[in-house]
Structures are given as structure tokens and as C-alpha cells.
Enzyme design. Structure first.
Site, PDB file in Angstrom:
ATOM      1  N   PRO A  82      -3.383 -11.980  10.347  1.00  0.00           N
ATOM      2  CG  PRO A  82      -1.455 -12.376  11.596  1.00  0.00           C
ATOM      3  CD  PRO A  82      -2.026 -12.523  10.228  1.00  0.00           C
ATOM      4  CG  ASP A  83      -6.926  -6.711  13.586  1.00  0.00           C
ATOM      5  OD1 ASP A  83      -6.096  -6.038  14.247  1.00  0.00           O
ATOM      6  OD2 ASP A  83      -7.927  -6.214  13.051  1.00  0.00           O
ATOM      7  CE  LYS A 124     -11.101   0.527  10.897  1.00  0.00           C
ATOM      8  NZ  LYS A 124     -10.386   1.241   9.865  1.00  0.00           N
ATOM      9  CG  ASP A 145      -7.239  -5.593   6.593  1.00  0.00           C
ATOM     10  OD1 ASP A 145      -6.720  -5.606   7.723  1.00  0.00           O
ATOM     11  OD2 ASP A 145      -7.885  -4.626   6.142  1.00  0.00           O
ATOM     12  CG  ASN A 174      -0.209  -0.105   2.508  1.00  0.00           C
ATOM     13  OD1 ASN A 174       0.508   0.813   2.880  1.00  0.00           O
ATOM     14  ND2 ASN A 174      -0.327  -1.253   3.204  1.00  0.00           N
ATOM     15  CG  PHE A 228      -2.534   5.535  13.405  1.00  0.00           C
ATOM     16  CD1 PHE A 228      -1.756   5.215  14.503  1.00  0.00           C
ATOM     17  CD2 PHE A 228      -2.456   6.808  12.870  1.00  0.00           C
ATOM     18  CE1 PHE A 228      -0.893   6.165  15.058  1.00  0.00           C
ATOM     19  CE2 PHE A 228      -1.603   7.761  13.411  1.00  0.00           C
ATOM     20  CZ  PHE A 228      -0.823   7.440  14.510  1.00  0.00           C
ATOM     21  CG  LEU A 281      -4.944  -2.197  17.348  1.00  0.00           C
ATOM     22  CD1 LEU A 281      -3.883  -1.698  18.324  1.00  0.00           C
ATOM     23  CD2 LEU A 281      -5.512  -1.011  16.563  1.00  0.00           C
TER      24      LEU A 281
END
Ligand code: CTP
Length: 403
Positions: free
Chosen positions: A308-309, A341, A281, A212, A327, A311
């Protein structure tokens, strides 16, 4: 004006890098410092005292123009005035004098009389730098309280040799002076801050990957601000355009899974965890062993699987025990999404920005952010430098830690 009310005494000794101390003077002045320059006799052969005088708006102390009687008195007042005493560039000669307790001119006398932290940035010919006597002098001073070094870089030297001895980057020296000058305001001293930054990249085959637009500027600004406030900082960085920061441990990773592993291990010791990285993601389900050939296909589908997420996981594990900051970059429904979130990921607060707002995009030096706290408080900030926003984020983190 971070250095407002701070006095930096800048000792300039005689080497070709002396002209670089002009840039340093100008940066210190722009940061609000009072700069008092002392030049050795040989430094004044390389750059005129008038240049330093014009930039610093202060008279330059130099043995060239003053009788010993004058500097013997003046050195005490300069020594007392210093919040930081920097010697940039420092020759083998001045390092040798300081290490041996010789005080026979304005600079060596003043530095001996000061109780301020001392920052020494050596610059000299490689052979001189590698000389065991110089090394032993540096080691001797480095082991003493109050002496700090910003070591020279390798490169092509003025004498034509290539090797170690080139004055460190002025930006790095400036940061170190700033850190020492602000040490009494160092509200993060003794705290461990873990920051993630930049973009993760997800390989498709040995040639291609998905990534990104993140450049890491926000995360690097936070890491630097935390370091200047006295924290022990570790940065886990994906792809980024930022230069490494002196004094910060940096772990470079490529994929989200690597970032996940690094953050899982490093978060154990952290007091504050800040996830500013743009984590993918999804990743390709399989990384092809060989370059994918286009053949005669008109279409190619990639199968993606969830990453995996990070945060969320850290929030679940440490929420309420460590400060957790996330963020959110959105293109619509900024506040609502960030609130969701914040709750779902169990963060203390989320710093949210809208990609479509002017001055808030990828790669800019500024940001336009809102901070959404877990109790639902929303604070909107105007456009500002990322470094300034970094300090606002850290103010909030310090506030939470103190509770
Ligand atoms: N994040 C993370 N791990 C992921 C994805 C995101 O730790 N796999 C973190 C980011 O570093 C950021 C926060 O979660 O601090 C929000 O990231 P963002 O991409 O805005 O949101 P997502 O959770 O990915 O949700 P969505 O893509 O649906 O907006």
C-alpha cells in the site's frame, strides 16, 4: 545555539556519577546556555569545583568555600536566574530534603526558592533507589507541578551491585533540560505529531528479507525536534540505527503492511503527519514457511506484489484537514519527481533530496534538501544537520497549521 539566553542552574549532589555532570555542563555550554553550578559539600569530594568552574566559566557555588551568610543571600539571585533548575546526579539525600522542605545548604535552599521548572536525575545504589521512602519522595515530587524526573537506568553500579540506580544517559538528560528551557517557545504544544522513520523490511523466508539503506536518522531528528517544541509525538519506526528517544511513544514495525496498519490507526488523532520512512513499494508475494534451499537451481525468481502507498492513502483521507508531509529520495530529476509526488499524494509539501549529492545520503548526519510545496514553490537548502532541517520542516508545518 538553541539555549542562547537561557540560564541553567545545575545542582550537583554527592555521588560517583557527579563526574558525568561535567559532560552535561559542557553540552549545555556548547548549546549556548549560561550554566551556574551549585555543588553540595559531598559532591565536592567527588569532583573539584574547579572543573565545573573551568567548563562553565562561572564561579561555582559550594558550601565548601562560603560562609552561610554569603549563600543565604546568593541563593535568591541564583534561584531567580534559573530558566531550568537541574539536579544531576540527585542523591537519595537531596531528593529527601527537597520532598520534605528541608533547606539547610546552598543547593537545597536555592531549589526551594526557585520558580523555574526542576529536573531531577536520581543516581544511587539499587537498594537505596528501591527503598519505599525514596520511592515515596520521588512520587510525591513527581505529582507536583514543576518537578520532572529523568529516571535512572539499570546496569552495573559503582558499588558492584547490578540493578536500577545508574544515572540516565547524559544525552537524555540534556534533551529534557532543553525541552523545559524552550517551553515558552513551544509552538507545537498541544499538537499531535505522527512521524514514520527507518526502513521497512519484507520477508522472503524465515531467514531473509528485502530492505533498504535507510537508518531513520531524518525521521528520528524530526520526532525529537517536535518533542522539544512541545508536541505529543508518536514515532512509527522500521529498521533503524537510532536510539529510542525519551518521552516519545515509539511503535516498532517490520513490514510496510505493519507500518500501514499503525499509521492508519494513529493518524486519526494526529495534527501533523510526516512520512519520512523508506517504505518498500513491493514485497515478496509469498513468505516461504521454511528456509529456501538453493538445491541445484542456477536462478531463483521472486514474485513481488505492490505494498500500500501509505502517504497517498493518508493524503487522500486527510489532505487539507491535517498537515501532510512526504519525502522523496531520488537519483535524478529531483524537483520534477517531487512535484509529481506532492500532487499525486496530496501532500502539503515534499522534502526531496538527491542521493548522489555529497552530504545527502543514507546514514549521514547532514542532508541537502529542497522543499516542494503544493502550490509549486521550491526552496533549496544548503547542506545542514538533519536536526536543523527537521526544525525547518516543523516551522513550515506550524505555518500551515496557523492558516
Ligand atoms: N511512501 C509511502 N508508501 C509507500 C511508498 C512510499 O508512504 N509504499 C512515502 C514515503 O514515505 C515518502 C513518499 O511516499 O514520504 C515518497 O516515497 P518514494 O519512495 O520517494 O516514492 P514512491 O512513491 O515510492 O515512488 P518511486 O518509487 O516511483 O520514486
Amino acid at each position: 545555539m538553541l539555549l542562547k539566553d537561557k540560564t541553567i542552574v545545575l545542582g550537583v549532589s554527592g555521588g560517583i556519577a557527579a563526574y558525568k555532570a561535567l559532560d552535561l555542563t559542557s553540552r549545555l555550554i556548547k548549546a549556548g546556555a549560561e550554566v551556574k553550578v551549585i555543588m553540595t559539600r559531598s559532591a565536592a569530594e567527588f569532583v573539584t569545583p574547579l572543573s565545573f568552574q573551568s567548563l562553565s566559566k562561572n564561579a561555582v557555588a559550594s558550601d565548601m568555600f562560603e560562609e552561610p551568610k554569603v549563600w543565604e543571600i546568593r541563593h535568591i539571585s541564583l534561584a531567580k536566574a534559573a530558566d531550568v533548575f537541574a539536579v544531576v546526579p540527585a542523591t537519595a539525600n537531596i531528593i529527601g530534603k527537597i520532598a520534605s522542605g528541608i533547606a539547610d545548604d546552598m543547593l537545597s535552599t536555592t531549589i526551594m526558592a526557585t520558580k523555574a521548572p526542576k529536573l531531577i536525575a536520581p543516581a544511587m545504589n539499587t537498594n537505596m533507589f528501591e527503598n519505599p521512602i525514596v520511592q515515596s519522595n520521588i512520587n510525591k515530587l513527581g505529582s507536583l507541578d514543576g518537578y520532572h524526573f529523568v529516571m535512572p537506568e539499570s546496569g552495573r553500579l559503582a558499588c558492584g551491585d547490578t540493578g536500577r540506580g545508574k544515572l540516565a544517559d547524559i544525552g537524555v538528560i540534556f534533551d529534557e533540560i532543553m525541552r523545559l528551557a524552550l517551553r515558552d517557545k513551544a509552538d507545537l504544544r498541544g499538537k499531535k505529531v505522527l512521524v514514520s522513520a527507518g526502513a521497512t523490511s519484507e520477508p522472503i523466508d524465515p531467514v531473509r528479507f528485502i530492505t533498504n539503506h535507510s537508518t531513520g536518522k531524518m525521521g528520528f531528528s524530526i520526532a525529537k525536534a517536535a518533542y522539544l517544541r512541545g508536541a505529543d509525538v508518536t514515532l512509527v519506526s522500521g529498521r533503524s540505527t537510532c536510539e529510542p528517544i525519551n518521552g516519545i511513544k515509539t511503535v516498532n514495525i517490520f513490514t510496510a503492511e505493519e507500518m500501514h496498519k499503525a499509521m492508519t490507526v494513529l493518524s486519526k488523532d494526529a495534527d501533523i503527519i510526516i512520512m519520512s520512512a523508506a517504505v518498500a513499494d513491493f514485497r515478496p508475494e509469498f513468505e516461504a514457511e521454511h528456509k529456501i534451499k538453493k538445491g541445484s537451481d542456477e536462478k531463483l525468481s521472486l514474485s513481488l506484489v505492490r505494498n500500500p502507498d501509505i502517504l497517498s492513502e493518508l493524503g487522500r483521507q486527510y489532505g487539507g484537514r491535517k498537515v501532510i508531509i512526504g519525502f522523496a529520495m531520488e537519483t535524478r530529476a529531483l524537483i520534477e519527481s517531487a512535484m509529481k509526488k506532492c500532487a499525486e499524494k496530496n501532500a502539503d509539501f515534499i522534502v526531496a533530496n538527491n542521493l548522489k549529492t555529497e552530504g545527502a545520503g543514507f546514514g549521514t548526519d547532514t542532508n541537502v534538501a529542497s522543499v516542494i510545496e503544493k502550490d509549486g514553490t521550491v526552496t533549496e537548502y544548503p547542506k545542514m544537520e538533519k536536526f536543523k532541517l527537521a526544525n525547518i520542516i516543523l516551522d513550515k508545518a506550524v505555518d500551515i497549521l496557523s492558516k
